[in-house]
Scaffold this active site. Structure first.
Site, PDB file in Angstrom:
ATOM      1  N   GLY A   1     -19.539  77.558 -20.357  1.00 57.97           N
ATOM      2  CA  GLY A   1     -20.112  78.600 -19.509  1.00 57.97           C
ATOM      3  C   GLY A   1     -21.527  79.006 -19.866  1.00 57.97           C
TER       4      GLY A   1
ATOM      5  N   ASN B   1     -24.163  77.867 -18.481  1.00 54.11           N
ATOM      6  CA  ASN B   1     -24.858  78.026 -17.197  1.00 54.11           C
ATOM      7  C   ASN B   1     -24.430  79.304 -16.493  1.00 54.11           C
ATOM      8  OD1 ASN B   1     -26.688  75.628 -16.638  1.00 54.11           O
ATOM      9  ND2 ASN B   1     -24.829  74.671 -17.457  1.00 54.11           N
TER      10      ASN B   1
ATOM     11  N   ARG C   1      -4.172  67.668  -5.117  1.00 49.61           N
ATOM     12  CA  ARG C   1      -5.484  68.319  -5.116  1.00 49.61           C
ATOM     13  C   ARG C   1      -5.681  69.192  -3.867  1.00 49.61           C
ATOM     14  NH1 ARG C   1      -9.458  67.150  -8.488  1.00 49.61           N
ATOM     15  NH2 ARG C   1      -8.536  65.172  -9.095  1.00 49.61           N
TER      16      ARG C   1
ATOM     17  N   MET D   1     -15.358  71.018 -13.698  1.00 50.97           N
ATOM     18  CA  MET D   1     -15.103  69.602 -13.998  1.00 50.97           C
ATOM     19  C   MET D   1     -13.921  69.053 -13.217  1.00 50.97           C
ATOM     20  SD  MET D   1     -17.492  68.804 -15.865  1.00 50.97           S
ATOM     21  CE  MET D   1     -18.555  69.109 -17.254  1.00 50.97           C
TER      22      MET D   1
ATOM     23  N   ASN E   1     -23.727  72.414  -6.505  1.00 50.39           N
ATOM     24  CA  ASN E   1     -23.264  71.873  -7.782  1.00 50.39           C
ATOM     25  C   ASN E   1     -24.470  71.599  -8.680  1.00 50.39           C
ATOM     26  OD1 ASN E   1     -21.282  70.702  -9.604  1.00 50.39           O
ATOM     27  ND2 ASN E   1     -22.109  68.706  -9.033  1.00 50.39           N
TER      28      ASN E   1
ATOM     29  N   HIS F   1     -25.858  69.142 -11.769  1.00 52.83           N
ATOM     30  CA  HIS F   1     -25.570  67.858 -12.406  1.00 52.83           C
ATOM     31  C   HIS F   1     -26.679  67.509 -13.399  1.00 52.83           C
ATOM     32  CE1 HIS F   1     -23.668  63.998 -12.875  1.00 52.83           C
ATOM     33  NE2 HIS F   1     -24.883  63.479 -12.907  1.00 52.83           N
TER      34      HIS F   1
ATOM     35  N   GLU G   1     -17.579  66.090  -0.767  1.00 50.84           N
ATOM     36  CA  GLU G   1     -16.330  65.587  -1.337  1.00 50.84           C
ATOM     37  C   GLU G   1     -16.596  64.367  -2.218  1.00 50.84           C
ATOM     38  OE1 GLU G   1     -12.064  65.722   0.549  1.00 50.84           O
ATOM     39  OE2 GLU G   1     -13.078  63.905   1.202  1.00 50.84           O
TER      40      GLU G   1
END
Ligand code: GRF
Length: 210
Positions: A15, A17, A68, A93, A110, A112, A145
């Site tokens: 955490g 970020n 999922r 993740m 997101n 990366h 996705e």
């Protein structure tokens, strides 16, 4: 600019970020951004303690051995309950499907740790180091996705020096992340992020004046 720009943050780990968002935008009296919910994928992650210490509501939505899509339906309900303007995957993740993403169109981003489309996946910093790139960096992008494939909103770079160890590079990338993600959130919160009507991969970003 809206009076109160509501952000939900999804986390899975340390955490750092999340902490950067809490310190640099949520706690900034000149910012209209409030982190209204932190959701973790596991109940024992340090990120939850950071949220609680900042007085932010938390929730845990784990996979729990189910499909999922079922997890994502619950995740979407939990996040929607906080009425977020923006959903930030900050070290989340776990793949999110369209069951989740379709509930928040153009509102899930997101982080990366590479210059996408180079080095997608889980070990980007190490992969970039081993490949020998002379420059790497960080990408904030719209989540899709297909993992690490959405269009970039902001990218930042760092040189990879011959003397750098993998730990040196990790530290440099981490520092870039802690700067770039709050910047992206601020840009959204001022209404400064627009997708091109003809080509939605082209993103206009207007940041505050320096
Ligand atoms: C970051 O490097 C992020 O890019 C990646 O996971 C890491 C999360 O770190 N997706 P932290 O939990 O924010 O410290």
């Amino acid at each position: 600019m809206p009076d109160d720009y509501r952000v939900a943050v999804l986390v899975s780990g340390t955490g750092t970020n999340l902490q950067a968002i809490l310190d640099r935008v949520h706690a900034d009296p000149d910012s209209n951004v409030s982190v209204v919910l932190v959701v973790a994928s596991k109940d024992d992650v340090p990120a939850l303690g950071r949220a609680t210490a900042a007085g932010v509501e938390t929730a845990v939505v784990g996979m729990g051995g189910r499909e999922r899509a079922e997890r994502d339906a619950e995740l979407a309900d939990v996040v929607a309950g906080a009425r977020p303007d923006l959903v930030v995957l900050a070290g989340w993740m776990s793949i999110v499907t369209n069951v989740f993403l379709d509930r928040f169109p153009d509102r899930v981003i997101n982080l990366h740790p590479s210059l996408l489309p180079a080095f997608p996946g889980m070990n980007s910093i190490e992969d970039a180091y081993e490949w020998g790139v002379r420059v790497t960096g960080v990408t904030v992008h719209f989540a899709e996705e297909h993992v690490d494939a959405g269009p970039p909103i902001l990218q930042a770079t760092t040189p990879v020096l011959y003397a750098d160890s993998p730990d040196d590079l990790r530290a440099k990338v981490r520092e870039l992340e802690h700067d770039l993600l709050p910047r992206a959130i601020r840009a959204f919160a001022r209404g400064g992020v627009t997708r091109h009507s003809d080509n939605p991969r082209r993103i206009e970003v207007v940041e505050e004046d320096e």
